[in-house]
Design an enzyme around this catalytic site. Structure first.
Site, mmCIF file in Angstrom:
data_model
loop_
_atom_site.group_PDB
_atom_site.id
_atom_site.type_symbol
_atom_site.label_atom_id
_atom_site.label_comp_id
_atom_site.label_asym_id
_atom_site.label_seq_id
_atom_site.Cartn_x
_atom_site.Cartn_y
_atom_site.Cartn_z
ATOM 1 N N GLY A 133 0.820 -1.206 0.000
ATOM 2 C CA GLY A 133 0.000 0.000 0.000
ATOM 3 C C GLY A 133 0.856 1.259 0.000
ATOM 4 N N ASN A 277 -0.088 -10.268 -11.210
ATOM 5 C CA ASN A 277 1.148 -10.630 -11.925
ATOM 6 C C ASN A 277 0.966 -12.059 -12.447
ATOM 7 O OD1 ASN A 277 1.594 -12.338 -9.771
ATOM 8 N ND2 ASN A 277 3.361 -11.224 -8.963
ATOM 9 N N THR A 313 0.522 -8.202 -15.321
ATOM 10 C CA THR A 313 1.908 -7.735 -15.447
ATOM 11 C C THR A 313 2.794 -8.965 -15.630
ATOM 12 O OG1 THR A 313 2.295 -7.688 -13.064
ATOM 13 C CG2 THR A 313 1.481 -5.659 -14.064
ATOM 14 N N LEU A 314 3.733 -8.839 -16.564
ATOM 15 C CA LEU A 314 4.513 -10.010 -16.985
ATOM 16 C C LEU A 314 6.012 -9.791 -16.765
ATOM 17 C CD1 LEU A 314 2.546 -10.371 -20.345
ATOM 18 C CD2 LEU A 314 2.337 -11.938 -18.411
ATOM 19 N N LYS A 317 8.639 -9.096 -19.450
ATOM 20 C CA LYS A 317 7.922 -9.272 -20.740
ATOM 21 C C LYS A 317 6.849 -8.183 -20.924
ATOM 22 C CE LYS A 317 6.885 -13.724 -19.891
ATOM 23 N NZ LYS A 317 7.600 -13.985 -18.625
ATOM 24 N N ASP A 345 4.333 -2.748 -7.464
ATOM 25 C CA ASP A 345 3.818 -1.567 -6.748
ATOM 26 C C ASP A 345 4.039 -0.308 -7.583
ATOM 27 O OD1 ASP A 345 3.250 -3.273 -4.689
ATOM 28 O OD2 ASP A 345 5.101 -2.863 -3.611
#
Ligand code: ATP
Ligand code: RIB
Length: 397
Positions: A133, A277, A313-314, A317, A345
């Site tokens: 956070g 992710n 999210t990769l 990549k 984050d």
């Protein structure tokens, strides 16, 4: 002007000017000084302002050990009979409310991860601020959004550390509640020098003790926000009430489902955008995500659970957006990876900042990608780049 409207206008004025006098408010709102004093007392009880001689000043940085004015979350939610949705084209103002964790990160930089039963010497060690956070709030504020952050810490020495850290940051305002029973959360982190990858064990402590009344106190801040951003490092009932309240007042909700928990299912009806992710997307969809094609299948599966927009999210990549119609791959920005802790984050905070300023999903994810690529080049999960350096990286691509 109605009472609620007047109190909001007083808050807006104090937000801009820091202080204001009873006489001044009485003149501009054309009501008695007694009425203004009552307004100021009500706002002070909610910890928005502090009274000072002849008037009041805005209270941006709050360490709150107990709430004087307790609002019941159940009755608050029923007061808003049905969910409001922001109308298409309604102006976004760059305001974000972030409910999340604050942790003390204890980081050991190692040449490689130790095996079970093995002791190795760390190359470096640092103790600093963290928590998904707080990191996301910091990222969003570096990305030039106006951020209100809400978290809970203990009454130990780390609560003062948290207060100092957030006060010195670019975060516009925050409320730090304090738990008498649980300590400030902490995370023990190994960062491997081989590839900048990390291993983390989190003790959530006070992060898991946010009460219904503390969530009810979010109402005014949510009403001034374009987006509520949450993660899964707090107690699920608190997160659940926060997302319900956000939807009720017509605020867009973004969930970063990290660290993954099956509890995410109960939040789905209130989420507009989810940002897992690869690991979290695999757990949520039951489809192992290891490349772009598997990410596309997982995004479709997660969308079918009832979430409008999925962004996976990769890592190196890049990331993938699926809005129910088409997939868009955001290519990664080239980076020299030093410490990937907090990459997610950085991405989430920057993404929401850009979205809250009215940019499209694609533009916001591209900005977030550039922002996160700079963050992985810096040591420490809360070490965020500047907006200018992000623009520079985007221009150089
Ligand atoms: P963490 O848990 O370590 O905080 P995460 O697993 O939640 O991170 P990632 O998917 O690893 O998040 O990374 C988030 C975003 O950061 C990616 O979508 C990408 O844009 C950027 N990023 C991460 N690693 C790299 C890298 N090595 N090079 C460039 N960009 C990166
Ligand atoms: O995402 C990184 C963060 O996860 C760290 O700062 C740590 O505190 C954990 O919450």
């Amino acid at each position: 002007m109605f009472l609620e409207e007047r109190q909001k206008a007083i808050l807006d004025y104090l937000d801009k000017h820091e202080t204001g006098s009873v006489q001044h408010f009485s003149n501009i709102f054309n009501v008695s000084k007694e009425t203004i004093r009552k307004d100021l007392s009500a706002l002070a009880k909610q910890h928005f302002i502090i009274r000072c001689y002849g008037g009041a000043m805005i209270l941006r940085h709050k360490l709150v050990s107990s709430i004087a004015h307790k609002e019941n979350i159940a009755s608050l939610l029923t007061r808003y009979k049905k969910q409001k949705t922001k109308k298409r084209g309604e102006k976004m103002n760059g305001n974000i409310c972030i409910l999340g964790s604050f942790n003390i990160d204890i980081v050991a930089q190692v040449s490689r991860f130790p095996k079970g039963g093995e002791s190795i010497l760390a190359q470096r060690s640092l103790i600093g601020p963290g928590g998904k956070g707080a990191n996301q709030a910091l990222a969003a504020s570096h990305a030039e959004a106006k951020v209100h952050f809400v978290a809970k810490v203990g009454t130990d020495q780390f609560s003062q550390f948290a207060h100092n850290h957030l006060t010195l940051s670019k975060i516009n305002s925050f409320t730090l509640y304090q738990s008498e029973k649980e300590p400030t959360g902490n995370a023990v982190i190994y960062v491997s020098e081989e590839n900048g990858e990390n291993m983390i064990a989190i003790y959530p402590g006070a992060n898991l003790t946010i009460t219904d009344e503390e969530i009810a106190m979010l109402e005014s801040n949510l009403k001034q926000s374009d987006i509520l951003l949450v993660q899964l490092e707090n107690n699920i009932d608190a997160i659940s009430n926060a997302v319900k309240l956000a939807k009720a007042v017509g605020v867009k909700v973004v969930l970063n489902p990290a660290p993954y928990s099956k509890d995410v299912i109960q939040l789905i009806p209130y989420i507009d955008i989810i940002t897992p992710n690869e690991t979290e997307a695999s757990l949520m969809s039951g489809i192992e995500v290891n490349d772009l094609d598997s990410a596309k299948l997982a995004a479709e599966k997660i969308h079918s659970l009832g979430i409008q927009t999925v962004i996976i999210t990769l890592g190196s990549k890049g990331s993938l957006i699926f809005d129910g119609k088409e997939h868009q791959h955001i290519k990664p920005f080239l980076a020299v990876s030093v410490d990937t802790t907090g990459a997610g984050d950085a991405f989430n905070g920057a993404f929401c900042a850009s979205l809250a300023k009215g940019e499209s999903l694609y533009q916001s994810a591209t900005y977030a990608s550039a922002f996160a690529s700079l963050a992985v080049e810096r040591e420490g999960a809360s070490n965020m780049p500047s907006h200018q350096s992000v623009l520079q990286r985007m221009a150089n691509k």
